[in-house]
Design an enzyme around this catalytic site. Sequence first.
Site, short mmCIF file in Angstrom:
data_model
loop_
_atom_site.label_atom_id
_atom_site.label_comp_id
_atom_site.label_asym_id
_atom_site.label_seq_id
_atom_site.Cartn_x
_atom_site.Cartn_y
_atom_site.Cartn_z
CB SER A 76 57.40 27.37 46.74
OG SER A 76 58.00 28.63 46.92
CG ASP A 198 58.07 31.40 39.50
OD1 ASP A 198 57.41 32.32 40.04
OD2 ASP A 198 58.47 30.41 40.13
CG HIS A 226 55.85 30.79 42.86
ND1 HIS A 226 57.11 30.29 42.57
CD2 HIS A 226 55.67 30.58 44.20
CE1 HIS A 226 57.67 29.82 43.67
NE2 HIS A 226 56.82 29.96 44.67
#
Length: 245
Positions: A76, A198, A226
Amino acid sequence: MVFAHGFGTDQTAWKDIVPAFSDSYKIVLFDYVGANEATTPYFNPRKYKQLYAYADDILDIFEELHLKDVFFVGHSAGGMSGTLAAIQEPDWFSQLILLNASPCYLDEESYKGGFSHEVLDGLFKQMESNFHAWASGFAPMVMANTDRPQFADAFTKTLTGMRPDVALAIAKLIFHSDHRKDITKLTHKTLLVQATEDYAVPNDVGYYMEKHMPNAVLAFVETEGHLPHISDPDKVIKAIKPFLN
């Protein structure tokens, strides 16, 4: 191999991934500033206004440990911070693996980032008004895998381990960031690992990154949420290993 976690987690997020690579690589784990009680004293809101500050921290770690030819694995925003670091000091990096990363989370006219300004404003207000209540709702939504609630429970624990004001400041810098122009400058061979479902990073983002990054390849992992390195580590390992070889 350097593993960089994302928002709401710390280095323990990689506990089921690292053993698959520890025999072949020197492993480096770290916590981003503000991720937990131990690092919060070092969080300066004047410094940490953009992901570039976290990119500088990554480079400081490389320099301190004399790391070279690094295989960087980032989740991320942790992955995007590593991207910015690799652009600054390309010779220190070998390859990058970006897991559910995004250069921009906001929807634009010709770009689907996943969030509108209204949604983000509501999210920030919830964080301000009752952080723990927000976290208890946000964690299951982002983790998904409702049939395995233990993962959302673990994410809630690390998320609420952050100091609320620091978490809010970091969330704002992440969700308001736009590094679409920056990713075009990354020339390293890069693997984009994307969960098929996601909430935080739509599939369109993965396609966008593959199209605009000079040397990137996109690989979808058949999983939801995620944080697939936590919910489905074996699938993530299976996606990464051929790329390294």
